[in-house]
Scaffold this active site. Sequence first.
Site, PDB file in Angstrom:
ATOM      1  N   ARG A   1       0.753  -1.150  -0.100  1.00 54.98           N
ATOM      2  CA  ARG A   1      -0.264   0.433   0.200  1.00 54.98           C
ATOM      3  C   ARG A   1       0.524   1.697   0.261  1.00 54.98           C
ATOM      4  O   ARG A   1       0.758   2.269   0.475  1.00 54.98           O
ATOM      5  CB  ARG A   1      -1.252  -0.310   1.306  1.00 54.98           C
ATOM      6  CG  ARG A   1      -2.392  -1.455   0.893  1.00 54.98           C
ATOM      7  CD  ARG A   1      -2.590  -1.268  -0.138  1.00 54.98           C
ATOM      8  NE  ARG A   1      -4.227  -1.958  -0.296  1.00 54.98           N
ATOM      9  CZ  ARG A   1      -3.266  -3.423  -1.202  1.00 54.98           C
ATOM     10  NH1 ARG A   1      -2.449  -3.793  -1.703  1.00 54.98           N
ATOM     11  NH2 ARG A   1      -4.249  -3.566  -1.447  1.00 54.98           N
TER      12      ARG A   1
ATOM     13  N   SER B   1     -11.247   0.567   1.365  1.00 52.39           N
ATOM     14  CA  SER B   1     -11.004   0.206   2.987  1.00 52.39           C
ATOM     15  C   SER B   1      -9.834   1.685   3.538  1.00 52.39           C
ATOM     16  O   SER B   1      -9.259   2.788   2.705  1.00 52.39           O
ATOM     17  CB  SER B   1      -9.943  -0.622   2.573  1.00 52.39           C
ATOM     18  OG  SER B   1     -10.785  -2.191   2.035  1.00 52.39           O
TER      19      SER B   1
ATOM     20  N   GLU C   1      -5.167   3.643   5.364  1.00 56.62           N
ATOM     21  CA  GLU C   1      -5.022   3.739   3.679  1.00 56.62           C
ATOM     22  C   GLU C   1      -5.050   5.139   3.240  1.00 56.62           C
ATOM     23  O   GLU C   1      -4.821   5.370   2.839  1.00 56.62           O
ATOM     24  CB  GLU C   1      -5.582   2.752   3.464  1.00 56.62           C
ATOM     25  CG  GLU C   1      -5.262   2.055   2.182  1.00 56.62           C
ATOM     26  CD  GLU C   1      -5.643   0.275   1.945  1.00 56.62           C
ATOM     27  OE1 GLU C   1      -6.178   1.263   1.261  1.00 56.62           O
ATOM     28  OE2 GLU C   1      -5.168  -0.459   2.825  1.00 56.62           O
TER      29      GLU C   1
END
Length: 317
Positions: free
Chosen positions: A190, A239, A309
């Site tokens: 990520r 998310s 995130e």
Amino acid sequence: MNYTEQKMAGLFAAFSGIIRPNAPMSEYTSWRIGGPADWLLEAASVEDVLQTLTFCRENNIPLTVIGRGSNLLVSDLGIAGVVLRIGELLNKVEILPDTYNDGEYLVKAECGVLLAALSRQTAEAGLTGLEWACGIPGNLGGALMMNAGAYGSSISEYVTEVQAAAYTGAETQKAVLQILQGDKLNFSYRSGCLAENMAALNVTLRLTAGDRQSSLERISEILLSRRQSQPLEYPSAGSVFRNPEGSHAGYLIEQAGCKGMCCGKAQVSQKHGNFIINLGGATARDVLNLIEQVRLIVAEKSGFNLETEVRLLGRNA
């Protein structure tokens, strides 16, 4: 507005894309949240991007580069200066055989193309590799910034080259094209291959020949699974938390009893614990407060410290 049209005139004279003053960022983020940007510019060419980066650096104007806004939470107070959007005006895709590797193809794509559209386009062309990306919102440039992934795959596995606009150095104040290849493509979980002061323009991906029908069937399966397990009927940013090592954020949130929790008009989805949805009229402050509550509860009940995130942008973000 902090930056007058008179001050911006030098940039506007050469800009070929769309210029919008006092633009509500709620219209440019998938969460449908965010106050106004002083100026929102939608680039239509590489030259637009280079000129904007250079102009903002030379005139000490804050610059924020975004894609389709699918992983962003923008402050209720908006964003100062210029927001440069790389979107549907830069979405060309070219598919070429790899002359050095039989059965492989090079996909050259502008960074404004939607990742989901690229997934389907390559599958329709008989290529395999990007089926997992069919349900991911956002564009290719955004996927590079966060090394987007799903179902055990990520964009970093396929990228061979990135063309980006970047400053040559603080002393020159000028943006130029840079090519990232090989060990300059420093992806991690990520986390993408671009520095904050870079703007991705074009990407080359290497895909292999596959079975068109099988790829399209896999895409249909993934989209059905997403509809069943994710609250796609509400605005969200996908998310919210990264998966911690050894567990999954959604599972931890569910086990901590956080599903359905609300702050204002922001809610932890009843369908998927790692989604915070906008029930209608949610503010950035609602979302931030809810994120903090979830983090505290999960830490207390499981010992895991969840990290976000999503990218926070704007005044006092």
